[in-house]
Design a protein around this motif. Structure first.
Motif, PDB file in Angstrom:
ATOM      1  N   ASP A  38      71.195  68.844 -24.345  1.00 53.54           N
ATOM      2  CA  ASP A  38      72.557  68.985 -23.825  1.00 53.54           C
ATOM      3  C   ASP A  38      73.404  67.753 -24.135  1.00 53.54           C
ATOM      4  OD1 ASP A  38      71.716  71.393 -22.924  1.00 53.54           O
ATOM      5  OD2 ASP A  38      71.915  70.955 -20.787  1.00 53.54           O
ATOM      6  N   PHE A  76      60.003  70.222 -20.150  1.00 56.30           N
ATOM      7  CA  PHE A  76      61.154  71.047 -20.499  1.00 56.30           C
ATOM      8  C   PHE A  76      62.441  70.543 -19.850  1.00 56.30           C
ATOM      9  CE2 PHE A  76      58.173  74.103 -22.215  1.00 56.30           C
ATOM     10  CZ  PHE A  76      58.907  74.700 -23.229  1.00 56.30           C
ATOM     11  N   LYS A  77      62.318  69.940 -18.684  1.00 57.82           N
ATOM     12  CA  LYS A  77      63.502  69.366 -18.043  1.00 57.82           C
ATOM     13  C   LYS A  77      64.115  68.287 -18.929  1.00 57.82           C
ATOM     14  CE  LYS A  77      64.952  66.599 -14.060  1.00 57.82           C
ATOM     15  NZ  LYS A  77      64.560  66.010 -12.759  1.00 57.82           N
ATOM     16  N   PHE A 136      67.700  80.031 -24.655  1.00 54.57           N
ATOM     17  CA  PHE A 136      66.520  79.522 -23.956  1.00 54.57           C
ATOM     18  C   PHE A 136      66.015  80.524 -22.924  1.00 54.57           C
ATOM     19  CE2 PHE A 136      64.941  77.360 -20.118  1.00 54.57           C
ATOM     20  CZ  PHE A 136      63.757  76.868 -20.616  1.00 54.57           C
ATOM     21  N   TYR A 160      69.666  70.743 -13.966  1.00 58.25           N
ATOM     22  CA  TYR A 160      68.374  70.493 -14.611  1.00 58.25           C
ATOM     23  C   TYR A 160      67.196  70.587 -13.647  1.00 58.25           C
ATOM     24  CZ  TYR A 160      71.532  68.897 -18.227  1.00 58.25           C
ATOM     25  OH  TYR A 160      72.539  68.844 -19.172  1.00 58.25           O
ATOM     26  N   THR A 183      75.711  76.490 -15.038  1.00 55.25           N
ATOM     27  CA  THR A 183      76.237  75.944 -16.295  1.00 55.25           C
ATOM     28  C   THR A 183      77.753  76.070 -16.348  1.00 55.25           C
ATOM     29  OG1 THR A 183      74.183  76.589 -17.419  1.00 55.25           O
ATOM     30  CG2 THR A 183      76.074  76.053 -18.808  1.00 55.25           C
ATOM     31  N   LYS A 191      71.779  77.878 -23.676  1.00 55.84           N
ATOM     32  CA  LYS A 191      71.182  78.304 -22.410  1.00 55.84           C
ATOM     33  C   LYS A 191      70.738  79.765 -22.471  1.00 55.84           C
ATOM     34  CE  LYS A 191      71.775  74.435 -20.169  1.00 55.84           C
ATOM     35  NZ  LYS A 191      70.614  73.555 -19.904  1.00 55.84           N
ATOM     36  N   SER A 238      65.597  69.704 -22.115  1.00 51.39           N
ATOM     37  CA  SER A 238      66.903  70.321 -21.831  1.00 51.39           C
ATOM     38  C   SER A 238      67.988  69.265 -21.705  1.00 51.39           C
ATOM     39  CB  SER A 238      66.808  71.156 -20.549  1.00 51.39           C
ATOM     40  OG  SER A 238      68.050  71.757 -20.253  1.00 51.39           O
ATOM     41  N   VAL A 283      64.138  74.187 -14.333  1.00 49.65           N
ATOM     42  CA  VAL A 283      64.625  74.826 -15.559  1.00 49.65           C
ATOM     43  C   VAL A 283      63.730  75.981 -15.991  1.00 49.65           C
ATOM     44  CG1 VAL A 283      65.825  72.792 -16.425  1.00 49.65           C
ATOM     45  CG2 VAL A 283      63.409  73.112 -16.977  1.00 49.65           C
ATOM     46  N   THR A 312      71.275  80.260 -13.325  1.00 49.17           N
ATOM     47  CA  THR A 312      71.337  79.239 -14.371  1.00 49.17           C
ATOM     48  C   THR A 312      72.677  79.289 -15.098  1.00 49.17           C
ATOM     49  OG1 THR A 312      68.928  79.304 -14.711  1.00 49.17           O
ATOM     50  CG2 THR A 312      70.268  78.409 -16.505  1.00 49.17           C
ATOM     51  N   SER A 367      76.761  67.822 -13.779  1.00 53.38           N
ATOM     52  CA  SER A 367      75.481  68.539 -13.872  1.00 53.38           C
ATOM     53  C   SER A 367      74.577  68.212 -12.687  1.00 53.38           C
ATOM     54  CB  SER A 367      74.778  68.202 -15.190  1.00 53.38           C
ATOM     55  OG  SER A 367      74.530  66.806 -15.294  1.00 53.38           O
ATOM     56  N   ARG A 415      62.461  82.169 -22.897  1.00 58.45           N
ATOM     57  CA  ARG A 415      61.622  81.948 -21.710  1.00 58.45           C
ATOM     58  C   ARG A 415      61.112  83.267 -21.145  1.00 58.45           C
ATOM     59  NH1 ARG A 415      64.187  79.787 -16.173  1.00 58.45           N
ATOM     60  NH2 ARG A 415      64.722  82.012 -16.084  1.00 58.45           N
TER      61      ARG A 415
END
Length: 463
Positions: free
Chosen positions: A17, A9-10, A127, A66, A81, A124, A13, A69, A77, A60, A131
């Motif tokens: 992005d 998932f990292k 997600f 990241y 961002t 985000k 993501s 995540v 989070t 970032s 999640r």
């Protein structure tokens, strides 16, 4: 905690992005320069896009966007961002202002940054929502038991129950002492812990008994290793500190702190400084450039003395600096000792108006530009008041960890102006410390808008 797909998932993501970043750059350029729809984007702009990708990589990385995540909570989070986006936009503006060979317009910078920010935050939030609803599919829940049914054990149990994303499921407690709590599931004595834990498939044990017996703890650790159960020792920190503590690590040594300070993070300090520079520059260019000559004429016509009032105030780490204001009083010998009070005879007619409307504070944007002050922070006090109050209020000096501000959390919550009693000053200090522990760029923006609103509405404590 254990997540099945953390690395996967990292990289998903990161890939999404960067895809949206480059789409935003391309769409922004094509909208501002439609001729490239036919001819295609020139190589020169593609190199610029590569540079912008590197800026986003740096921003970032600074806020660790990241990292974790799947386990990082929603609010941190979103904050990370927003911080990364603010730094990215500031970097693009700085490049545009300093490198003339970048053939990109301000319109492109604004448009592409807005598109990227809007899409990124939308993705985000989406997600985080998905999640939250599907977290059970992403996690390997671990069964855990707690040794010690005391206050610390209860706190650990309650915290794990409130935060299911940690991936733990409490099976119960083991303790040799009878517990006064009615809602604790006591599974047996400590000697019964490992046979029963192994039978239940427990992965971890939390030891929460106060003043642990070293020999017994060593024996429990040895038994845990034999049974392939991880052993976690939870010290009862509250025996020493009466508030929450935060743990950091200096190599292998745990460092305990009783206060969290977001502005100790360099990335946060960078964002706050950029915010200060942008706001102070706009105020100086568009307001002070014409207001200073007008105020100089009005002040000089009413009373003798300088246009500006300079006073030594306590700055960050209690370093003195000269704070600028439009002079609102007749010249007097008490300005460095005595606060302005209601009906103060020292205040001129013009001074009463500019103090009521906060116009007298506007020259402090020069202090912000110089770095002595911030747009938002604790109000700087006179050196005499710092000396007096620090002797009687225990946490008074904590506010000096921050750069003082033109406005602050205390001011928009009614703790401004003359402090007539010790309780008023204590409330102001508590508000300043709360700001220190909870700073965010969004909080600064909120205080700016509240300050403007209070100025328009009128503040009864402004005199």
């Amino acid at each position: 905690m254990s997540y099945k797909y953390t690395t996967f998932f990292k990289w998903i993501s990161i890939s999404i992005d960067y895809l949206f970043l480059n789409l935003s750059l391309s769409i922004g350029l094509l909208l501002t320069s439609p001729s490239y729809l036919d001819s295609g984007i020139p190589d020169q702009y593609k190199l610029n896009f590569l540079l912008f990708n590197l800026i986003w990589f740096y921003c970032s990385h600074l806020v660790e966007l990241y990292q974790d995540v799947l386990s990082r909570e929603a609010i941190p989070t979103i904050k990370a961002t927003i911080l990364a986006l603010a730094m990215y936009f500031s970097g693009l503006l700085a490049l545009k202002l300093t490198l003339r060979q970048l053939a990109l317009t301000f319109e492109f910078v604004w448009l592409s940054s807005f598109l990227f920010g809007f899409v990124l935050l939308t993705v985000k939030v989406a997600f985080l929502f998905i999640r939250k609803t599907k977290r059970h599919l992403l996690m390997n829940y671990k069964k855990v038991v707690i040794i010690g049914a005391g206050q610390t054990g209860e706190k650990i149990r309650d915290y794990i129950n409130r935060t299911p994303h940690l991936g733990y499921k409490i099976e119960g407690f083991f303790d040799d002492r009878p517990s006064s709590a009615q809602n604790l599931d006591i599974l047996g004595s400590i000697d019964q812990c490992f046979p029963r834990a192994k039978a239940m498939g427990v992965s971890e044990i939390f030891y929460t008994l106060p003043t642990p017996d070293k020999e017994r703890v060593d024996a429990l650790i040895h038994e845990a290793d034999k049974n392939m159960i991880r052993f976690r020792l939870v010290p009862e920190i509250n025996l020493f500190l009466e508030k929450n503590v935060f743990i950091d690590f200096n190599g292998p040594a745990p460092i305990l702190s009783h206060r969290q300070e977001p502005l100790e993070d360099r990335a946060n300090r960078f964002v706050k400084r950029v915010f200060d520079l942008v706001v102070s520059s706009l105020v100086i260019i568009f307001i002070l450039s014409w207001l200073i000559p007008v105020m100089a004429l009005i002040i000089k016509l009413e009373s003798k003395g300088p246009v500006f009032f300079r006073q030594l105030r306590s700055g960050r780490y209690n370093k003195p600096f000269y704070c600028f204001k439009f002079r609102s009083m007749h010249l007097n010998d008490e300005s460095d000792k005595k606060q302005a009070s209601k009906g103060d005879a020292r205040v001129t007619r013009v001074g009463a108006f500019i103090r009521k409307t906060n116009i007298d504070e506007l020259p402090q944007f020069l202090n912000v530009l110089l770095g002595d002050m911030s747009v938002i922070g604790p109000r700087p006090h006179m050196l005499k008041h710092t000396e007096d109050y620090s002797a009687v209020i225990d946490e008074y000096m904590v506010r000096h960890y921050l750069t003082p501000g033109i406005s602050g959390w205390a001011q928009v919550n009614g703790f401004r102006g003359e402090t007539k009693d010790m309780q008023s000053m204590q409330k102001r200090i508590m508000a300043d410390i709360w700001y220190l522990e909870n700073w965010s760029l969004l909080l600064d923006l909120k205080i700016v808008f509240l300050t403007i609103w209070l100025t328009i509405r009128g503040d009864r404590d402004a005199y």
